[in-house]
Design a protein around this motif. Structure first.
Motif, PDB file in Angstrom:
ATOM      1  N   GLN A  82     -47.934  23.781 -32.201  1.00 48.00           N
ATOM      2  CA  GLN A  82     -47.649  25.154 -32.633  1.00 48.00           C
ATOM      3  C   GLN A  82     -46.494  25.816 -31.912  1.00 48.00           C
ATOM      4  O   GLN A  82     -46.097  26.910 -32.273  1.00 48.00           O
ATOM      5  CB  GLN A  82     -48.903  26.022 -32.461  1.00 48.00           C
ATOM      6  N   LEU A  83     -45.983  25.171 -30.866  1.00 45.13           N
ATOM      7  CA  LEU A  83     -44.915  25.815 -30.103  1.00 45.13           C
ATOM      8  C   LEU A  83     -44.001  24.810 -29.443  1.00 45.13           C
ATOM      9  O   LEU A  83     -44.267  23.621 -29.417  1.00 45.13           O
ATOM     10  CB  LEU A  83     -45.494  26.781 -29.069  1.00 45.13           C
ATOM     11  N   VAL A  84     -42.904  25.349 -28.932  1.00 41.31           N
ATOM     12  CA  VAL A  84     -41.930  24.594 -28.159  1.00 41.31           C
ATOM     13  C   VAL A  84     -41.931  25.210 -26.769  1.00 41.31           C
ATOM     14  O   VAL A  84     -41.771  26.418 -26.619  1.00 41.31           O
ATOM     15  CB  VAL A  84     -40.517  24.699 -28.769  1.00 41.31           C
ATOM     16  N   LYS A  85     -42.120  24.369 -25.732  1.00 37.62           N
ATOM     17  CA  LYS A  85     -42.122  24.851 -24.355  1.00 37.62           C
ATOM     18  C   LYS A  85     -40.832  24.420 -23.674  1.00 37.62           C
ATOM     19  O   LYS A  85     -40.523  23.237 -23.617  1.00 37.62           O
ATOM     20  CB  LYS A  85     -43.311  24.288 -23.581  1.00 37.62           C
ATOM     21  N   VAL A  86     -40.083  25.404 -23.169  1.00 33.42           N
ATOM     22  CA  VAL A  86     -38.824  25.138 -22.477  1.00 33.42           C
ATOM     23  C   VAL A  86     -39.102  25.088 -20.981  1.00 33.42           C
ATOM     24  O   VAL A  86     -39.731  25.994 -20.430  1.00 33.42           O
ATOM     25  CB  VAL A  86     -37.782  26.232 -22.791  1.00 33.42           C
ATOM     26  N   GLY A  87     -38.621  24.025 -20.330  1.00 32.31           N
ATOM     27  CA  GLY A  87     -38.814  23.849 -18.896  1.00 32.31           C
ATOM     28  C   GLY A  87     -37.533  24.092 -18.130  1.00 32.31           C
ATOM     29  O   GLY A  87     -36.865  25.095 -18.345  1.00 32.31           O
ATOM     30  N   ASP A  88     -37.172  23.171 -17.264  1.00 29.16           N
ATOM     31  CA  ASP A  88     -36.005  23.356 -16.401  1.00 29.16           C
ATOM     32  C   ASP A  88     -34.744  23.645 -17.202  1.00 29.16           C
ATOM     33  O   ASP A  88     -34.459  22.993 -18.201  1.00 29.16           O
ATOM     34  CB  ASP A  88     -35.765  22.106 -15.551  1.00 29.16           C
ATOM     35  N   ILE A  89     -33.987  24.618 -16.715  1.00 33.22           N
ATOM     36  CA  ILE A  89     -32.688  24.985 -17.272  1.00 33.22           C
ATOM     37  C   ILE A  89     -31.687  24.737 -16.145  1.00 33.22           C
ATOM     38  O   ILE A  89     -31.853  25.251 -15.038  1.00 33.22           O
ATOM     39  CB  ILE A  89     -32.669  26.457 -17.719  1.00 33.22           C
ATOM     40  N   VAL A  90     -30.652  23.945 -16.424  1.00 31.66           N
ATOM     41  CA  VAL A  90     -29.727  23.508 -15.387  1.00 31.66           C
ATOM     42  C   VAL A  90     -28.309  23.962 -15.711  1.00 31.66           C
ATOM     43  O   VAL A  90     -27.831  23.762 -16.823  1.00 31.66           O
ATOM     44  CB  VAL A  90     -29.752  21.961 -15.262  1.00 31.66           C
ATOM     45  N   GLY A  91     -27.647  24.569 -14.732  1.00 32.91           N
ATOM     46  CA  GLY A  91     -26.235  24.930 -14.872  1.00 32.91           C
ATOM     47  C   GLY A  91     -25.384  23.700 -14.631  1.00 32.91           C
ATOM     48  O   GLY A  91     -25.517  23.045 -13.596  1.00 32.91           O
ATOM     49  N   THR A  92     -24.509  23.352 -15.571  1.00 36.83           N
ATOM     50  CA  THR A  92     -23.738  22.119 -15.443  1.00 36.83           C
ATOM     51  C   THR A  92     -22.645  22.220 -14.381  1.00 36.83           C
ATOM     52  O   THR A  92     -22.261  21.208 -13.803  1.00 36.83           O
ATOM     53  CB  THR A  92     -23.109  21.712 -16.790  1.00 36.83           C
ATOM     54  N   ARG A  93     -22.166  23.406 -14.107  1.00 36.38           N
ATOM     55  CA  ARG A  93     -21.097  23.576 -13.117  1.00 36.38           C
ATOM     56  C   ARG A  93     -21.598  23.258 -11.718  1.00 36.38           C
ATOM     57  O   ARG A  93     -20.987  22.513 -10.975  1.00 36.38           O
ATOM     58  CB  ARG A  93     -20.544  25.005 -13.189  1.00 36.38           C
ATOM     59  N   SER A  94     -22.730  23.820 -11.345  1.00 33.98           N
ATOM     60  CA  SER A  94     -23.241  23.672  -9.981  1.00 33.98           C
ATOM     61  C   SER A  94     -24.470  22.776  -9.880  1.00 33.98           C
ATOM     62  O   SER A  94     -24.908  22.467  -8.784  1.00 33.98           O
ATOM     63  CB  SER A  94     -23.603  25.043  -9.420  1.00 33.98           C
ATOM     64  N   GLN A  95     -25.023  22.389 -11.031  1.00 34.97           N
ATOM     65  CA  GLN A  95     -26.282  21.642 -11.094  1.00 34.97           C
ATOM     66  C   GLN A  95     -27.456  22.455 -10.554  1.00 34.97           C
ATOM     67  O   GLN A  95     -28.491  21.900 -10.191  1.00 34.97           O
ATOM     68  CB  GLN A  95     -26.177  20.294 -10.370  1.00 34.97           C
ATOM     69  N   ALA A  96     -27.292  23.781 -10.479  1.00 38.12           N
ATOM     70  CA  ALA A  96     -28.392  24.656 -10.071  1.00 38.12           C
ATOM     71  C   ALA A  96     -29.453  24.641 -11.169  1.00 38.12           C
ATOM     72  O   ALA A  96     -29.142  24.615 -12.356  1.00 38.12           O
ATOM     73  CB  ALA A  96     -27.893  26.076  -9.841  1.00 38.12           C
ATOM     74  N   ILE A  97     -30.715  24.652 -10.746  1.00 39.80           N
ATOM     75  CA  ILE A  97     -31.836  24.614 -11.689  1.00 39.80           C
ATOM     76  C   ILE A  97     -32.602  25.919 -11.583  1.00 39.80           C
ATOM     77  O   ILE A  97     -32.941  26.355 -10.477  1.00 39.80           O
ATOM     78  CB  ILE A  97     -32.782  23.440 -11.374  1.00 39.80           C
ATOM     79  N   PHE A  98     -32.883  26.537 -12.730  1.00 40.42           N
ATOM     80  CA  PHE A  98     -33.720  27.736 -12.720  1.00 40.42           C
ATOM     81  C   PHE A  98     -35.162  27.316 -12.555  1.00 40.42           C
ATOM     82  O   PHE A  98     -35.681  26.525 -13.356  1.00 40.42           O
ATOM     83  CB  PHE A  98     -33.544  28.558 -13.999  1.00 40.42           C
ATOM     84  N   GLU A  99     -35.804  27.825 -11.531  1.00 37.70           N
ATOM     85  CA  GLU A  99     -37.206  27.540 -11.227  1.00 37.70           C
ATOM     86  C   GLU A  99     -37.488  26.041 -11.165  1.00 37.70           C
ATOM     87  O   GLU A  99     -38.311  25.519 -11.904  1.00 37.70           O
ATOM     88  CB  GLU A  99     -38.129  28.199 -12.259  1.00 37.70           C
ATOM     89  N   PRO A 100     -36.783  25.327 -10.290  1.00 34.48           N
ATOM     90  CA  PRO A 100     -37.005  23.877 -10.223  1.00 34.48           C
ATOM     91  C   PRO A 100     -38.401  23.531  -9.726  1.00 34.48           C
ATOM     92  O   PRO A 100     -39.007  24.291  -8.981  1.00 34.48           O
ATOM     93  CB  PRO A 100     -35.955  23.414  -9.218  1.00 34.48           C
ATOM     94  N   THR A 101     -38.882  22.402 -10.160  1.00 36.23           N
ATOM     95  CA  THR A 101     -40.167  21.879  -9.679  1.00 36.23           C
ATOM     96  C   THR A 101     -39.917  20.523  -9.041  1.00 36.23           C
ATOM     97  O   THR A 101     -38.863  19.923  -9.236  1.00 36.23           O
ATOM     98  CB  THR A 101     -41.173  21.714 -10.823  1.00 36.23           C
ATOM     99  N   GLN A 102     -40.881  20.048  -8.331  1.00 36.08           N
ATOM    100  CA  GLN A 102     -40.767  18.714  -7.742  1.00 36.08           C
ATOM    101  C   GLN A 102     -40.879  17.642  -8.812  1.00 36.08           C
ATOM    102  O   GLN A 102     -40.345  16.563  -8.662  1.00 36.08           O
ATOM    103  CB  GLN A 102     -41.855  18.514  -6.679  1.00 36.08           C
ATOM    104  N   ASP A 103     -41.586  17.938  -9.894  1.00 37.87           N
ATOM    105  CA  ASP A 103     -41.856  16.935 -10.909  1.00 37.87           C
ATOM    106  C   ASP A 103     -41.710  17.565 -12.291  1.00 37.87           C
ATOM    107  O   ASP A 103     -42.552  18.347 -12.715  1.00 37.87           O
ATOM    108  CB  ASP A 103     -43.281  16.389 -10.719  1.00 37.87           C
ATOM    109  N   LEU A 104     -40.646  17.212 -12.977  1.00 38.67           N
ATOM    110  CA  LEU A 104     -40.400  17.766 -14.309  1.00 38.67           C
ATOM    111  C   LEU A 104     -41.588  17.525 -15.232  1.00 38.67           C
ATOM    112  O   LEU A 104     -41.978  18.398 -15.996  1.00 38.67           O
ATOM    113  CB  LEU A 104     -39.141  17.155 -14.916  1.00 38.67           C
TER     114      LEU A 104
END
Length: 113
Positions: A82-104
């Motif tokens: 019934q839904l789509v869940k979006v997880g890690d979002i990564v900036g390609t310039r710096s490889q910074a991750i929004f709300e990173p986890t140890q295990d995707l």
């Protein structure tokens, strides 16, 4: 605009993270855009470009996790009935991750419902 992909049609798209001031700070730092603008681009990309996403298959995980690139970012998401869940979002310039986890994989469900 491309048509909505059949696999995504009529599904709610949600982030597994709270899209708050930290998300605004992340999106402004990575691309100079507001968080609402970035989220809108993510939703539009899933709706219209799911066919371009790469399916990542993992052992002991029954559903693929999808990876899709947009502008200065890439992100991971999972299709549920019934839904789509979006997880890690990564900036390609710096490889910074929004709300990173140890295990995707821990971010996504292993249920087949």
């Amino acid at each position: 605009m491309k048509p909505i992909q059949p696999a995504i049609k009529n599904k709610l798209i949600q982030s597994i993270y709270e899209l708050n001031a930290a998300f605004d700070h992340f999106s402004q730092g990575e691309a100079g855009i507001e968080g609402d603008t970035l989220w809108g681009r993510i939703v539009a990309a899933i709706l219209t470009r799911h066919d371009e996403a790469k399916a990542l298959h993992h052992n002991n995980h029954p559903r693929p996790i999808w990876k899709l690139h947009i502008d200065d970012f890439f992100f991971y998401y999972q299709l549920l009935p019934q839904l789509v869940k979006v997880g890690d979002i990564v900036g390609t310039r710096s490889q910074a991750i929004f709300e990173p986890t140890q295990d995707l994989l821990a971010e996504f469900t292993t249920e087949l419902e």
